[in-house]
Design a protein around this motif. Structure first.
Motif, PDB file in Angstrom:
ATOM      1  N   ASN A 153       5.544 -19.655 -12.654  1.00  0.00           N
ATOM      2  CA  ASN A 153       4.745 -20.876 -12.533  1.00  0.00           C
ATOM      3  C   ASN A 153       3.621 -20.794 -13.540  1.00  0.00           C
ATOM      4  OD1 ASN A 153       5.916 -21.630  -9.692  1.00  0.00           O
ATOM      5  ND2 ASN A 153       5.312 -19.479  -9.579  1.00  0.00           N
ATOM      6  N   GLU A 154       3.143 -21.936 -14.029  1.00  0.00           N
ATOM      7  CA  GLU A 154       2.027 -21.889 -14.976  1.00  0.00           C
ATOM      8  C   GLU A 154       0.898 -22.831 -14.601  1.00  0.00           C
ATOM      9  OE1 GLU A 154       1.351 -19.767 -17.382  1.00  0.00           O
ATOM     10  OE2 GLU A 154       3.268 -18.702 -17.517  1.00  0.00           O
ATOM     11  N   GLY A 155       0.959 -23.343 -13.364  1.00  0.00           N
ATOM     12  CA  GLY A 155      -0.127 -24.214 -12.924  1.00  0.00           C
ATOM     13  C   GLY A 155      -0.303 -24.119 -11.419  1.00  0.00           C
ATOM     14  N   LYS A 156      -0.004 -22.942 -10.904  1.00  0.00           N
ATOM     15  CA  LYS A 156      -0.105 -22.723  -9.460  1.00  0.00           C
ATOM     16  C   LYS A 156      -0.960 -21.494  -9.200  1.00  0.00           C
ATOM     17  CE  LYS A 156       2.173 -26.216  -8.728  1.00  0.00           C
ATOM     18  NZ  LYS A 156       3.533 -26.327  -9.218  1.00  0.00           N
ATOM     19  N   LEU A 157      -1.531 -21.444  -8.019  1.00  0.00           N
ATOM     20  CA  LEU A 157      -2.236 -20.227  -7.631  1.00  0.00           C
ATOM     21  C   LEU A 157      -1.900 -19.852  -6.202  1.00  0.00           C
ATOM     22  CD1 LEU A 157      -4.872 -20.828  -5.592  1.00  0.00           C
ATOM     23  CD2 LEU A 157      -5.844 -21.731  -7.702  1.00  0.00           C
ATOM     24  N   VAL A 158      -2.031 -18.568  -5.943  1.00  0.00           N
ATOM     25  CA  VAL A 158      -1.916 -18.028  -4.596  1.00  0.00           C
ATOM     26  C   VAL A 158      -3.307 -17.550  -4.213  1.00  0.00           C
ATOM     27  CG1 VAL A 158      -0.977 -16.130  -3.207  1.00  0.00           C
ATOM     28  CG2 VAL A 158       0.473 -17.282  -4.908  1.00  0.00           C
ATOM     29  N   LEU A 191      -9.741 -26.948  -9.921  1.00  0.00           N
ATOM     30  CA  LEU A 191      -9.328 -26.689  -8.540  1.00  0.00           C
ATOM     31  C   LEU A 191     -10.082 -25.488  -7.977  1.00  0.00           C
ATOM     32  CD1 LEU A 191      -7.353 -27.026  -6.100  1.00  0.00           C
ATOM     33  CD2 LEU A 191      -5.714 -25.617  -7.371  1.00  0.00           C
ATOM     34  N   VAL A 192     -10.163 -24.431  -8.771  1.00  0.00           N
ATOM     35  CA  VAL A 192     -10.835 -23.208  -8.313  1.00  0.00           C
ATOM     36  C   VAL A 192     -12.319 -23.465  -8.042  1.00  0.00           C
ATOM     37  CG1 VAL A 192     -11.602 -20.919  -9.059  1.00  0.00           C
ATOM     38  CG2 VAL A 192      -9.202 -21.592  -9.337  1.00  0.00           C
ATOM     39  N   ALA A 193     -12.955 -24.239  -8.907  1.00  0.00           N
ATOM     40  CA  ALA A 193     -14.381 -24.518  -8.697  1.00  0.00           C
ATOM     41  C   ALA A 193     -14.600 -25.213  -7.357  1.00  0.00           C
ATOM     42  CB  ALA A 193     -14.915 -25.375  -9.850  1.00  0.00           C
ATOM     43  N   ASP A 194     -13.710 -26.153  -7.029  1.00  0.00           N
ATOM     44  CA  ASP A 194     -13.813 -26.827  -5.731  1.00  0.00           C
ATOM     45  C   ASP A 194     -13.609 -25.837  -4.586  1.00  0.00           C
ATOM     46  OD1 ASP A 194     -14.167 -29.124  -7.158  1.00  0.00           O
ATOM     47  OD2 ASP A 194     -12.303 -30.103  -6.513  1.00  0.00           O
ATOM     48  N   MET A 195     -12.629 -24.955  -4.738  1.00  0.00           N
ATOM     49  CA  MET A 195     -12.351 -23.965  -3.683  1.00  0.00           C
ATOM     50  C   MET A 195     -13.550 -23.047  -3.470  1.00  0.00           C
ATOM     51  SD  MET A 195      -8.463 -22.951  -4.828  1.00  0.00           S
ATOM     52  CE  MET A 195      -8.261 -21.611  -3.658  1.00  0.00           C
ATOM     53  N   VAL A 196     -14.131 -22.608  -4.582  1.00  0.00           N
ATOM     54  CA  VAL A 196     -15.275 -21.699  -4.489  1.00  0.00           C
ATOM     55  C   VAL A 196     -16.455 -22.408  -3.811  1.00  0.00           C
ATOM     56  CG1 VAL A 196     -17.024 -20.477  -5.861  1.00  0.00           C
ATOM     57  CG2 VAL A 196     -14.585 -20.211  -6.398  1.00  0.00           C
ATOM     58  N   ALA A 197     -16.647 -23.680  -4.175  1.00  0.00           N
ATOM     59  CA  ALA A 197     -17.743 -24.436  -3.562  1.00  0.00           C
ATOM     60  C   ALA A 197     -17.524 -24.599  -2.060  1.00  0.00           C
ATOM     61  CB  ALA A 197     -17.875 -25.806  -4.233  1.00  0.00           C
ATOM     62  N   ALA A 198     -16.269 -24.813  -1.683  1.00  0.00           N
ATOM     63  CA  ALA A 198     -15.975 -25.078  -0.270  1.00  0.00           C
ATOM     64  C   ALA A 198     -15.916 -23.806   0.566  1.00  0.00           C
ATOM     65  CB  ALA A 198     -14.639 -25.828  -0.141  1.00  0.00           C
ATOM     66  N   GLY A 199     -15.379 -22.734  -0.002  1.00  0.00           N
ATOM     67  CA  GLY A 199     -15.153 -21.565   0.854  1.00  0.00           C
ATOM     68  C   GLY A 199     -15.287 -20.246   0.134  1.00  0.00           C
ATOM     69  N   GLY A 200     -16.147 -20.224  -0.863  1.00  0.00           N
ATOM     70  CA  GLY A 200     -16.277 -19.042  -1.722  1.00  0.00           C
ATOM     71  C   GLY A 200     -16.381 -17.734  -0.953  1.00  0.00           C
ATOM     72  N   ALA A 201     -17.175 -17.714   0.083  1.00  0.00           N
ATOM     73  CA  ALA A 201     -17.409 -16.463   0.802  1.00  0.00           C
ATOM     74  C   ALA A 201     -16.160 -15.985   1.525  1.00  0.00           C
ATOM     75  CB  ALA A 201     -18.557 -16.647   1.800  1.00  0.00           C
ATOM     76  N   HIS A 202     -15.203 -16.905   1.762  1.00  0.00           N
ATOM     77  CA  HIS A 202     -14.002 -16.529   2.519  1.00  0.00           C
ATOM     78  C   HIS A 202     -12.808 -16.204   1.631  1.00  0.00           C
ATOM     79  CE1 HIS A 202     -16.192 -17.655   6.039  1.00  0.00           C
ATOM     80  NE2 HIS A 202     -16.351 -18.907   5.611  1.00  0.00           N
ATOM     81  N   ILE A 203     -12.897 -16.528   0.366  1.00  0.00           N
ATOM     82  CA  ILE A 203     -11.759 -16.259  -0.519  1.00  0.00           C
ATOM     83  C   ILE A 203     -11.760 -14.773  -0.872  1.00  0.00           C
ATOM     84  CG2 ILE A 203     -10.671 -16.802  -2.742  1.00  0.00           C
ATOM     85  CD1 ILE A 203     -12.110 -19.523  -2.642  1.00  0.00           C
ATOM     86  N   ARG A 204     -10.660 -14.086  -0.530  1.00  0.00           N
ATOM     87  CA  ARG A 204     -10.576 -12.648  -0.831  1.00  0.00           C
ATOM     88  C   ARG A 204     -10.160 -12.430  -2.284  1.00  0.00           C
ATOM     89  NH1 ARG A 204     -12.708 -10.753   4.064  1.00  0.00           N
ATOM     90  NH2 ARG A 204     -11.146 -10.900   5.730  1.00  0.00           N
ATOM     91  N   LEU A 205      -9.140 -13.167  -2.704  1.00  0.00           N
ATOM     92  CA  LEU A 205      -8.659 -13.000  -4.078  1.00  0.00           C
ATOM     93  C   LEU A 205      -7.718 -14.141  -4.411  1.00  0.00           C
ATOM     94  CD1 LEU A 205      -5.421 -11.800  -4.279  1.00  0.00           C
ATOM     95  CD2 LEU A 205      -6.556  -9.960  -3.057  1.00  0.00           C
ATOM     96  N   MET A 206      -7.516 -14.344  -5.696  1.00  0.00           N
ATOM     97  CA  MET A 206      -6.568 -15.365  -6.159  1.00  0.00           C
ATOM     98  C   MET A 206      -5.731 -14.788  -7.292  1.00  0.00           C
ATOM     99  SD  MET A 206      -8.781 -18.898  -6.146  1.00  0.00           S
ATOM    100  CE  MET A 206     -10.271 -18.215  -6.855  1.00  0.00           C
ATOM    101  N   ARG A 207      -4.521 -15.277  -7.417  1.00  0.00           N
ATOM    102  CA  ARG A 207      -3.620 -14.896  -8.503  1.00  0.00           C
ATOM    103  C   ARG A 207      -2.815 -16.114  -8.929  1.00  0.00           C
ATOM    104  NH1 ARG A 207      -2.253  -9.207  -8.701  1.00  0.00           N
ATOM    105  NH2 ARG A 207      -4.348  -8.348  -8.796  1.00  0.00           N
ATOM    106  N   ASP A 208      -2.518 -16.187 -10.242  1.00  0.00           N
ATOM    107  CA  ASP A 208      -1.576 -17.216 -10.665  1.00  0.00           C
ATOM    108  C   ASP A 208      -0.197 -16.565 -10.767  1.00  0.00           C
ATOM    109  OD1 ASP A 208      -2.512 -15.731 -12.845  1.00  0.00           O
ATOM    110  OD2 ASP A 208      -2.138 -17.344 -14.281  1.00  0.00           O
ATOM    111  N   PRO A 209       0.770 -17.062 -10.016  1.00  0.00           N
ATOM    112  CA  PRO A 209       2.090 -16.424  -9.980  1.00  0.00           C
ATOM    113  C   PRO A 209       2.926 -16.788 -11.212  1.00  0.00           C
ATOM    114  CG  PRO A 209       2.025 -18.256  -8.429  1.00  0.00           C
ATOM    115  CD  PRO A 209       0.676 -18.196  -9.081  1.00  0.00           C
ATOM    116  N   THR A 210       2.654 -16.108 -12.319  1.00  0.00           N
ATOM    117  CA  THR A 210       3.351 -16.380 -13.584  1.00  0.00           C
ATOM    118  C   THR A 210       4.656 -15.573 -13.623  1.00  0.00           C
ATOM    119  OG1 THR A 210       1.802 -14.817 -14.576  1.00  0.00           O
ATOM    120  CG2 THR A 210       1.272 -17.134 -14.798  1.00  0.00           C
ATOM    121  N   ARG A 211       4.807 -14.705 -14.633  1.00  0.00           N
ATOM    122  CA  ARG A 211       6.056 -13.928 -14.713  1.00  0.00           C
ATOM    123  C   ARG A 211       6.349 -13.208 -13.399  1.00  0.00           C
ATOM    124  NH1 ARG A 211       5.077  -9.967 -19.506  1.00  0.00           N
ATOM    125  NH2 ARG A 211       2.928 -10.243 -18.826  1.00  0.00           N
TER     126      ARG A 211
END
Ligand code: ATP
Ligand code: ATP
Ligand code: MG
Ligand code: MG
Ligand code: MG
Ligand code: MG
Ligand code: MG
Ligand code: MG
Lengths: 345, 345
Positions: free
Chosen positions: B279-284, B212-232
């Motif tokens: 969560n263990e398969g989600k990202l923000v 999923l992340v690879a697709d996001m980076v390909a589509a909008g890499g320059a616009h993504i500020r940061l990502m986190r997986d909301p675990t504990r």
């Protein structure tokens, strides 16, 4: 690790302490369950670390868990071990250690003061080694579900161009060099173990060996076949491991193996063979005959190798036996059997 | 993680379950003991992974310990978590995960059959993700000194040229996107916990997000500020962490946050706020406004992001509050307080 006798009874068996002791049982568990499940050539290579290529060169990665008991012992604590041990597994590839990670599993109720002491000595050890801990994790489990603190470190390093040390590279005629006296770490830990405490001045040899290794690589890189740090299971396990991975035997000379009299005495008291006792700041190098003198001299010039000794040679042997000449003849040096020394690192 | 209220009483305090729960207490312990002791800028950057340069480019390294209880739960087990979770912390840098290490701490008496089941599912998860486990370690502690098995994985990955996601990069006006429904993992684990079992069809969302992340980076890499997986600590902890690291606030809309009715019901039954549940398969993802549509569309086109939603925006706020609009007005979303959800991963 290859060639075990009993079959692992996966359906009905249970893990016992021998499966963590660095001997045959551990190798069998790793092969029978983990290597089978993870199934790749990096693992099958059976080195203390695994190498991989990145655009700029070759790197290695390694990991170890630390469960030593007691947590604090003469010459170190679980934190210094976790830094030194992982640096050493990187260094055994001849690689330059770059970065560490540290994962802490902590028992509820563990005092902050102990945790700080451990963390502070990890910080100091990592700064002294020049290998920063760049990422970490903290988990807490209920009281009684762990034992104080367990630490798993992982590390990465860069392999110098052209160097390729591997577990199957030992050849008949190669020299076997040990960097210093054996058994110090294991005896230091046992001397503080509950129900066993005894008086000794022995301190753990826990130390980061990458500086020594860098000198060795500079002096005789092309002649070094492989290196191992003889941790769990001691040099007996290390030599047996190399023997079976390289399909060779060893002939070593008891008289030449550096051993402190106090360590020898403590081992006698504990009913242990010093060859089975863990080290945390020593290495075994297998070196092509033409490079042995140069490598040995370089080691002796380094503070962590001042007592380095050439203790024997690789021999051709289809049985992969480690034979030792002793004052009263000779014997076969086998793996540690069973669970003599749990939680030594 | 910054800005905690109580001071850590290092001299007299003890670790409690809240120190592992992903909330304020954990951040305080990490800052007050570990970051102080290890003292370097990589750690202070406070990302889910740490980046470093090698001759061929930029790499990241990360580690997590896994102590989930029970070991097996709907949708996965401790082993699949240990593979997915570490891959995800690498992926949150926009990096391509390359290799994993795995350190096992096993309680004496643990059945081989369980260990094999765990190892087999780790092998399957790692092969499915294309990220091999290349090195490992096995320690065994006495019965009663651990709880079945604990696993620490570490991982390394390569950052695509030019990409530099960081925890302090969120800017007012940025869009906040969540990749799918929240709370599934925590509820699935709790539903099987001793003394708590309840009936539900919820399965853990445990999954590797690097595709999923690879697709996001390909589509909008320059616009993504940061990502986190909301675990504990769930998305509440993740948003508060980003808020304090970027010195901004958030305004999110409860109605827009994907939440399964069964998860909502289970949370009500358990007295939990789904925003605090792991969560263990989600990202923000925090995305610059001009890239939000493209990134969201790309996420929705991926099976692991089909329910992705734009749930709010970054706002200027010196207090770094996370504010949420609800059907009955609004409220501040705080970190999880205390020890509501121990051993969820
Ligand atoms: N014991 C520790 N020593 C040093 N740094 C730590 C330690 N524990 C956590 N950290 C750092 O604190 C930050 C937060 O870690 P945390 O474990 O919450 O992140 P995460 O792995 O993304 O979450 P989770 O573990 O819930 O999956 C990271 O930058 C991590 O490197
Ligand atoms: N659970 C495991 N899964 C996969 N491989 C493993 C596992 N445990 C150990 N190994 C592999 O088995 C080999 C031997 O590991 P071992 O831990 O004995 O080496 P070491 O780290 O040099 O010794 P020590 O842990 O005593 O310091 C290594 O190649 C290691 O990667
Ligand atoms: Mg080791
Ligand atoms: Mg973590
Ligand atoms: Mg080793
Ligand atoms: Mg994580
Ligand atoms: Mg090991
Ligand atoms: Mg994370």
């Amino acid at each position: 690790m290859k060639a075990y006798r009993r079959k692992l009874d996966v359906a009905n068996g249970r893990v016992d302490l021998s499966h963590g002791a660095g001997g045959r049982a551990m190798g069998q568990l790793i092969e029978g369950i983990f290597h089978k499940a993870f199934d790749n050539d990096w693992l099958r290579a059976g080195n203390d670390q695994s190498a991989f290529s990145v655009p700029g060169g070759r790197m290695v990665m390694t990991t170890d868990g630390y469960v030593v008991s007691p947590l604090f012992f003469p010459g170190g604590n679980i934190g210094t071990l976790a830094v030194h041990g992982t640096i050493n597994d990187i260094a055994m590839a001849g690689a330059v250690p770059l970065y560490l990670s540290a994962s802490f599993i902590i028992e509820e109720g563990f005092p902050f003061a102990y945790l700080e002491r451990i963390a502070q000595s990890m910080g100091a050890a990592s700064r002294e080694a020049g290998v920063p801990i760049i990422t970490g994790d903290t988990k807490v489990v209920e009281r009684g579900k762990a034992d104080g603190v367990f630490i798993s470190t992982a590390g990465v390093g860069m392999v110098p161009d052209g160097l390729d040390l591997r577990s199957d590279a030992a050849r008949p005629g190669d020299a076997v060099i040990i960097s210093g006296s054996i058994g110090d770490h294991g005896v230091a830990v046992m001397s503080k173990r509950e129900n066993l405490e005894f008086d000794t001045d022995i301190v753990s040899d826990s130390a980061a060996l990458h500086g020594l290794v860098a000198d060795m690589v500079a002096a005789g890189g092309a002649h070094i076949r492989l290196m191992r740090d003889p941790t769990r299971g001691g040099i007996a396990a290390t030599l047996n491991e190399i023997a079976s991975q390289s399909r060779v035997g060893f002939r070593i000379d008891e008289d030449k193996i550096p051993l402190k009299p106090e360590v020898a005495a403590a081992c006698e008291f504990l009913g242990l063979d010093p060859l089975n006792v863990a080290n945390e700041g020593k290495l075994v190098a297998v070196v092509a005959p033409e490079g042995a003198d140069a490598v040995l001299a370089t080691m002796r010039a380094h503070p962590l190798g001042s007592e380095a000794a050439l203790v024997g040679h690789v021999v051709a042997d289809d049985n992969c036996f480690v034979q030792m000449t002793t004052s009263c003849g000779g014997r076969i040096v086998d793996w540690l059997s069973g669970e003599q020394l749990p939680r030594i690192c």
